[in-house]
Design a protein around this motif. Structure first.
Motif, PDB file in Angstrom:
ATOM      1  N   GLY A  78      43.517  63.378  30.330  1.00  0.00           N
ATOM      2  CA  GLY A  78      42.827  63.955  31.461  1.00  0.00           C
ATOM      3  C   GLY A  78      41.722  63.090  32.354  1.00  0.00           C
ATOM      4  N   ILE A  79      42.008  61.754  32.094  1.00  0.00           N
ATOM      5  CA  ILE A  79      41.584  60.674  32.839  1.00  0.00           C
ATOM      6  C   ILE A  79      42.358  60.630  34.312  1.00  0.00           C
ATOM      7  CG2 ILE A  79      41.160  58.205  33.013  1.00  0.00           C
ATOM      8  CD1 ILE A  79      39.202  59.667  31.314  1.00  0.00           C
ATOM      9  N   SER A  80      41.506  60.944  35.627  1.00  0.00           N
ATOM     10  CA  SER A  80      42.030  61.012  36.387  1.00  0.00           C
ATOM     11  C   SER A  80      41.498  60.009  37.735  1.00  0.00           C
ATOM     12  CB  SER A  80      41.857  62.393  37.225  1.00  0.00           C
ATOM     13  OG  SER A  80      42.208  63.322  36.507  1.00  0.00           O
ATOM     14  N   PHE A  81      40.946  59.127  37.025  1.00  0.00           N
ATOM     15  CA  PHE A  81      40.296  57.736  37.874  1.00  0.00           C
ATOM     16  C   PHE A  81      39.457  56.870  36.902  1.00  0.00           C
ATOM     17  CE2 PHE A  81      36.879  61.045  38.112  1.00  0.00           C
ATOM     18  CZ  PHE A  81      35.785  60.202  38.018  1.00  0.00           C
ATOM     19  N   VAL A  82      39.431  55.758  37.385  1.00  0.00           N
ATOM     20  CA  VAL A  82      39.053  54.516  36.513  1.00  0.00           C
ATOM     21  C   VAL A  82      38.128  53.762  37.587  1.00  0.00           C
ATOM     22  CG1 VAL A  82      39.168  52.830  34.976  1.00  0.00           C
ATOM     23  CG2 VAL A  82      40.852  54.713  34.909  1.00  0.00           C
ATOM     24  N   PRO A 110      44.305  56.156  39.737  1.00  0.00           N
ATOM     25  CA  PRO A 110      43.610  55.667  41.088  1.00  0.00           C
ATOM     26  C   PRO A 110      42.387  54.917  40.481  1.00  0.00           C
ATOM     27  CG  PRO A 110      44.199  57.945  41.265  1.00  0.00           C
ATOM     28  CD  PRO A 110      44.330  57.729  39.890  1.00  0.00           C
ATOM     29  N   ARG A 111      42.033  53.831  40.779  1.00  0.00           N
ATOM     30  CA  ARG A 111      41.042  52.982  40.578  1.00  0.00           C
ATOM     31  C   ARG A 111      40.217  52.176  41.377  1.00  0.00           C
ATOM     32  NH1 ARG A 111      44.571  49.863  42.587  1.00  0.00           N
ATOM     33  NH2 ARG A 111      45.517  48.013  41.624  1.00  0.00           N
ATOM     34  N   ALA A 112      39.128  51.939  41.097  1.00  0.00           N
ATOM     35  CA  ALA A 112      38.062  51.178  42.010  1.00  0.00           C
ATOM     36  C   ALA A 112      37.591  49.956  41.244  1.00  0.00           C
ATOM     37  CB  ALA A 112      37.058  52.044  42.420  1.00  0.00           C
ATOM     38  N   ALA A 113      37.363  48.846  41.808  1.00  0.00           N
ATOM     39  CA  ALA A 113      36.531  47.749  41.312  1.00  0.00           C
ATOM     40  C   ALA A 113      35.125  47.925  41.574  1.00  0.00           C
ATOM     41  CB  ALA A 113      37.148  46.388  41.858  1.00  0.00           C
ATOM     42  N   TYR A 114      34.283  47.218  40.513  1.00  0.00           N
ATOM     43  CA  TYR A 114      33.055  47.341  40.711  1.00  0.00           C
ATOM     44  C   TYR A 114      32.236  46.087  40.447  1.00  0.00           C
ATOM     45  CZ  TYR A 114      31.439  48.136  35.683  1.00  0.00           C
ATOM     46  OH  TYR A 114      31.187  48.046  34.337  1.00  0.00           O
ATOM     47  N   HIS A 115      31.238  45.854  41.086  1.00  0.00           N
ATOM     48  CA  HIS A 115      30.260  44.662  40.904  1.00  0.00           C
ATOM     49  C   HIS A 115      29.016  45.015  40.674  1.00  0.00           C
ATOM     50  CE1 HIS A 115      28.560  40.676  41.966  1.00  0.00           C
ATOM     51  NE2 HIS A 115      27.399  41.270  42.330  1.00  0.00           N
ATOM     52  N   PHE A 116      28.318  44.255  39.474  1.00  0.00           N
ATOM     53  CA  PHE A 116      27.251  44.514  38.941  1.00  0.00           C
ATOM     54  C   PHE A 116      26.163  43.560  39.581  1.00  0.00           C
ATOM     55  CE2 PHE A 116      23.727  43.856  35.960  1.00  0.00           C
ATOM     56  CZ  PHE A 116      23.562  45.122  35.027  1.00  0.00           C
ATOM     57  N   TYR A 117      25.179  44.087  40.112  1.00  0.00           N
ATOM     58  CA  TYR A 117      24.269  43.137  40.884  1.00  0.00           C
ATOM     59  C   TYR A 117      23.416  42.464  40.109  1.00  0.00           C
ATOM     60  CZ  TYR A 117      22.038  41.826  45.199  1.00  0.00           C
ATOM     61  OH  TYR A 117      21.209  40.998  46.188  1.00  0.00           O
TER      62      TYR A 117
END
Length: 263
Positions: A78-82, A110-117
């Motif tokens: 059921g994981i639809s995005f990351v 579908p996935r997105a990249a993230y940045h930790f400030y």
């Protein structure tokens, strides 16, 4: 004559069928994510209203602390995005970003990249570091800026005032949006949101953390696109505790959002 004609017709119809037509579907076909799943939790919250499993679309977020993830199994559960951690500050790159980034795509998630400030490095420097390490990929979801206090940091105890925080956020977001052509998402926690007056920082989609109550109770009427509702979830394919999130909308709304943001 009628019997003979019927025999000829059946013979011709049989000739039109092939082995592939009659064979069962291939077991190698990709699995389809389950909608409206209800994941287990090692430390569940007792939801009195607005339970997360009332939402149709669920996802997770990962970093170097989640290794060797079985992404097809996670997708089937059921994981639809990351959301995948890529960078931190101006010189830290997540050791598992490339693996998570490529394998989620291969699994069709579908996935997105993230940045930790990091508050001890200029915003523009951090934006350039993120751009240096995260490739342009039109099939990816918009990039994410993770804004939260980090009192455990051994190298930076700085806590700028709210006006400075919002200014630095604007700098980072504008540079990243110009490069990728997509409006970034802002991730934040309740204390950071309140401390920095982010209720007035509009114009971006928000991913809100709230593990002890629905975002309406913690953030008021502030709009949100994603909600992180636990950090102790149990997701097939991921070892140990997992963050779990939901998309704020129906499956149809999710598909529309994806079409608009992954092209």
């Amino acid at each position: 004559m009628r019997r003979f004609a019927a025999f000829i017709l059946l013979t011709l119809l049989g000739a039109c069928s092939t082995v592939d037509d009659l064979a069962p579907p291939s077991s190698g076909a990709p699995s389809v994510a389950v909608r409206a799943p209800r994941f287990d939790d090692s430390d569940p919250h007792e939801w009195d209203s607005g339970a997360p499993w009332s939402y149709a679309v669920h996802g997770t977020d990962v970093s170097k602390y989640q290794t060797s993830v079985d992404w097809p199994a996670a997708r089937a559960s059921g994981i639809s995005f990351v959301f995948v951690k890529a960078t931190e500050g101006g010189d830290r790159f997540d050791a598992y970003f490339n693996e998570h980034w490529s394998r989620t795509k291969a699994a069709g998630i579908p996935r997105a990249a993230y940045h930790f400030y990091y508050f001890c490095t200029p915003a523009a420097t951090q934006a350039r570091w993120f751009i240096q390490n995260v490739p342009r990929d039109r099939s990816a979801m918009p990039p994410v800026l993770d804004m939260e206090w980090n009192p455990q940091s051994p190298t930076c105890k700085l806590r700028p005032n709210a006006a400075t925080v919002r200014s630095e956020m604007s700098t980072f977001l504008e540079i990243v949006e110009k490069h990728y052509g997509k409006k970034p998402i802002i991730y934040t926690s309740i204390d950071f949101f309140d401390d920095n007056g982010l209720s007035a920082f509009r114009g971006y989609p928000y991913w809100l953390r709230s593990v002890a109550g629905h975002p309406r109770k913690r953030y008021g009427s502030h709009p949100f696109t994603f909600w992180q509702y636990t950090g102790t979830g149990i997701v097939p394919g991921i070892s140990g505790k997992a963050d779990i999130n939901v998309f704020n909308g129906s499956e149809a709304t999710w598909n529309k959002w994806l079409r608009q943001n992954t092209r």
